[in-house]
Write a protein that holds these residues in place. Structure first.
Motif, PDB file in Angstrom:
ATOM      1  N   SER A  22       2.020   3.911  -6.566  1.00  0.00           N
ATOM      2  CA  SER A  22       1.403   4.286  -5.300  1.00  0.00           C
ATOM      3  C   SER A  22       1.999   3.492  -4.142  1.00  0.00           C
ATOM      4  O   SER A  22       2.250   4.035  -3.061  1.00  0.00           O
ATOM      5  N   LYS A  23       2.251   2.212  -4.365  1.00  0.00           N
ATOM      6  CA  LYS A  23       2.843   1.376  -3.317  1.00  0.00           C
ATOM      7  C   LYS A  23       4.274   1.814  -3.004  1.00  0.00           C
ATOM      8  O   LYS A  23       4.680   1.847  -1.843  1.00  0.00           O
ATOM      9  N   ARG A  24       5.037   2.147  -4.043  1.00  0.00           N
ATOM     10  CA  ARG A  24       6.406   2.617  -3.811  1.00  0.00           C
ATOM     11  C   ARG A  24       6.401   3.927  -3.031  1.00  0.00           C
ATOM     12  O   ARG A  24       7.228   4.153  -2.145  1.00  0.00           O
ATOM     13  N   GLN A  25       5.446   4.796  -3.369  1.00  0.00           N
ATOM     14  CA  GLN A  25       5.343   6.072  -2.668  1.00  0.00           C
ATOM     15  C   GLN A  25       5.026   5.851  -1.193  1.00  0.00           C
ATOM     16  O   GLN A  25       5.609   6.494  -0.313  1.00  0.00           O
ATOM     17  N   CYS A  26       4.095   4.943  -0.916  1.00  0.00           N
ATOM     18  CA  CYS A  26       3.715   4.656   0.468  1.00  0.00           C
ATOM     19  C   CYS A  26       4.891   4.079   1.242  1.00  0.00           C
ATOM     20  O   CYS A  26       5.160   4.478   2.382  1.00  0.00           O
ATOM     21  N   LEU A  27       5.606   3.150   0.631  1.00  0.00           N
ATOM     22  CA  LEU A  27       6.747   2.530   1.301  1.00  0.00           C
ATOM     23  C   LEU A  27       7.844   3.554   1.577  1.00  0.00           C
ATOM     24  O   LEU A  27       8.453   3.559   2.657  1.00  0.00           O
ATOM     25  N   GLN A  28       8.075   4.436   0.625  1.00  0.00           N
ATOM     26  CA  GLN A  28       9.088   5.473   0.808  1.00  0.00           C
ATOM     27  C   GLN A  28       8.693   6.426   1.932  1.00  0.00           C
ATOM     28  O   GLN A  28       9.524   6.820   2.757  1.00  0.00           O
ATOM     29  N   TYR A  29       7.420   6.781   1.973  1.00  0.00           N
ATOM     30  CA  TYR A  29       6.924   7.660   3.043  1.00  0.00           C
ATOM     31  C   TYR A  29       7.088   7.009   4.413  1.00  0.00           C
ATOM     32  O   TYR A  29       7.591   7.634   5.360  1.00  0.00           O
ATOM     33  N   LEU A  30       6.688   5.742   4.538  1.00  0.00           N
ATOM     34  CA  LEU A  30       6.745   5.062   5.832  1.00  0.00           C
ATOM     35  C   LEU A  30       8.182   4.863   6.304  1.00  0.00           C
ATOM     36  O   LEU A  30       8.484   5.024   7.492  1.00  0.00           O
ATOM     37  N   ARG A  31       9.071   4.528   5.387  1.00  0.00           N
ATOM     38  CA  ARG A  31      10.475   4.344   5.775  1.00  0.00           C
ATOM     39  C   ARG A  31      11.089   5.660   6.234  1.00  0.00           C
ATOM     40  O   ARG A  31      11.840   5.695   7.215  1.00  0.00           O
ATOM     41  N   ALA A  32      10.753   6.746   5.527  1.00  0.00           N
ATOM     42  CA  ALA A  32      11.272   8.054   5.927  1.00  0.00           C
ATOM     43  C   ALA A  32      10.715   8.459   7.288  1.00  0.00           C
ATOM     44  O   ALA A  32      11.435   8.982   8.146  1.00  0.00           O
TER      45      ALA A  32
END
Length: 253
Positions: A22-32
């Motif tokens: 979940s944390k990786r998904q959030c970080l990927q979303y925010l960076r994109a």
């Protein structure tokens, strides 16, 4: 003892992996999202809310009976400047003809292009949580776009990422576990509180010899409720979302 310990251990391991994904998904979303914003994309949040008839009338009914009552779905979008200049859709649930589904999202894309230029459309997929990320535990690369479903449906309306890209926009799905990154819930709460507190002012009552009935001006009630979410309230809400984005970028990186 070992018989009872194994299920507990499996639960701890599963929960830890779930949180990491979940944390990786959030970080990927925010960076994109930040990359697109730096490239000139305007952020637009798209969402829906359900308005049951009992909320409009104020009648208290059993939960089982409420499931059989009509439910309207409101679909709208917003930016940091407030509601987008697009005629929102108020639809009776599951009552939209199939041939009209694709045209509604195209209409929204055309409106966004005319008003803002290229946009990144952010929405939420309620059908299932998307926990994605590298299986080896590595952080996603900065330029990697998070995966999105082939289509997201709201009250029978198909919102397709391919249609968005064909119009020069991009499409992102906010992580389901991070509701603070999705400001539409604040707008829906504001709308529903307005309905609860003001529905009597939009009701007309007619008394006949043998019966009486009440007419509620639903369209006017919705319009006034939407107007209560003013540009200033949107600015405050979007600033709060921005602070949460910065917080998660700092803590998850």
């Amino acid at each position: 003892m070992q018989h009872f310990a194994n299920p507990l251990l499996r639960h701890v391991i599963y929960t830890g992996c779930f949180d990491a994904a979940s944390k990786r998904q959030c970080l990927q979303y925010l960076r994109a999202l930040r990359t697109m914003q730096l490239n000139g994309f305007n952020t637009v949040f798209l969402g829906e809310t359900h308005i049951p008839e009992s909320l409009v009338t104020g009648e208290k009914i059993a939960k089982e009976a409420n499931l059989r009552w009509p439910v309207w779905t409101l679909v709208h979008a917003s930016s940091s400047q407030g509601w987008v200049p697009w005629r929102y859709k108020l639809l009776l649930r599951d009552d939209l003809p199939i041939h009209q589904q694709n045209g509604i999202f195209q209409e929204l894309c055309d409106s966004l292009t005319a008003s803002y230029g290229k946009c990144v459309i952010v929405t939420r997929d309620k059908t299932q949580p998307m926990h994605v990320g590298a299986k080896d535990g590595k952080e996603p690369e900065t330029g990697t776009l998070p995966p999105v479903p082939p289509a997201i449906y709201m009250s029978g309306i198909e919102f397709c990422p391919e249609v968005a890209r064909a119009n020069g926009h991009e499409f992102l799905v906010v992580p389901s576990s991070y509701n603070y990154l999705y400001p539409m819930d604040v707008a829906w709460s504001c709308l529903k509180w307005f309905i609860i507190n003001n529905r009597k002012d939009f009701a007309l009552r007619s008394i006949e010899r043998t019966h009486s009935y009440r007419c509620i001006l639903l369209s006017d009630l919705i319009v006034k409720g939407i107007e209560k979410m003013t540009p200033n309230k949107w600015k405050i809400t979007m600033n709060r979302v921005k602070r949460w984005e910065n917080y998660y970028l700092d803590t998850l990186s």
